[in-house]
Scaffold this active site. Structure first.
Site, PDB file in Angstrom:
ATOM      1  N   VAL A  71       0.894  -1.059  -0.097  1.00 12.68           N
ATOM      2  CA  VAL A  71      -0.175  -0.004  -0.022  1.00 12.68           C
ATOM      3  C   VAL A  71       0.934   1.250  -0.201  1.00 12.68           C
ATOM      4  O   VAL A  71       0.740   2.222  -0.695  1.00 12.68           O
ATOM      5  CB  VAL A  71      -0.952   0.115   1.133  1.00 12.68           C
ATOM      6  N   CYS A  72       1.862   1.208   0.720  1.00 18.72           N
ATOM      7  CA  CYS A  72       2.825   2.396   1.071  1.00 18.72           C
ATOM      8  C   CYS A  72       3.463   2.576  -0.556  1.00 18.72           C
ATOM      9  O   CYS A  72       3.617   3.850  -0.837  1.00 18.72           O
ATOM     10  CB  CYS A  72       3.848   2.242   1.912  1.00 18.72           C
ATOM     11  N   SER A  73       3.981   1.573  -1.150  1.00 14.19           N
ATOM     12  CA  SER A  73       4.650   1.580  -2.446  1.00 14.19           C
ATOM     13  C   SER A  73       3.546   2.383  -3.392  1.00 14.19           C
ATOM     14  O   SER A  73       4.007   2.994  -3.996  1.00 14.19           O
ATOM     15  CB  SER A  73       5.030   0.289  -3.015  1.00 14.19           C
TER      16      SER A  73
END
Length: 151
Positions: free
Chosen positions: A43-45
């Site tokens: 999700v952060c990527s």
């Protein structure tokens, strides 16, 4: 969590292994702070890749974006290079989560930043903040709307 009309706490964090960035250096510009749990997570990527694609839109509002997590400056360097990111990722590494704690977005249980966004105006005052569920990419719509409201 800090809210609209709170003064954004100043901080100094590593942006590269040998360069620090101070929030107050951006006075006179709008700033987006994107706190996120961890480099390399799916999700952060996706979230950081989206913001990389949005840079030209942020620039239209004279806004700089700064990603912040508790990962180290070396981890950020590798992550930014692998994802071809063109904005600073700041290491809230030592003391761990110190800046996230100032903004009220440190997750003590997980030992990482919560997924939170802040739009700070040219005077250093928070004009919008949003806490996203950890597993959800908050996207950029709220940021753009907050920047439009600054005009």
């Amino acid at each position: 969590m800090l809210q609209k009309n709170d003064v954004a706490p100043d901080f100094t964090l590593y942006a590269t292994p040998d360069q620090k960035i101070k929030l107050s250096e951006f006075k006179g510009h709008n700033v987006i702070l994107a706190f996120y749990p961890a480099d390399w997570s799916p999700v952060c990527s996706d979230q950081m890749a989206l913001y990389n694609e949005m840079l030209k839109y942020f620039k239209k509002y004279d806004a700089e974006i700064l990603g912040i997590s508790v990962d180290s400056k070396w981890c950020h360097l590798a992550f930014a290079q692998s994802r071809k990111l063109h904005f600073p990722l700041l290491a809230d590494f030592e003391a761990k989560g110190e800046v996230a704690k100032k903004y009220g977005v440190y997750d003590e249980e997980e030992g990482e930043c919560k997924r939170a966004l802040f739009v700070i105006d040219k005077e250093g005052v928070i004009q919008w903040s949003y806490l996203s569920p950890t597993a959800v990419n908050p996207g950029a719509d709220g940021i753009i709307e907050a920047l439009e409201n600054l005009k």
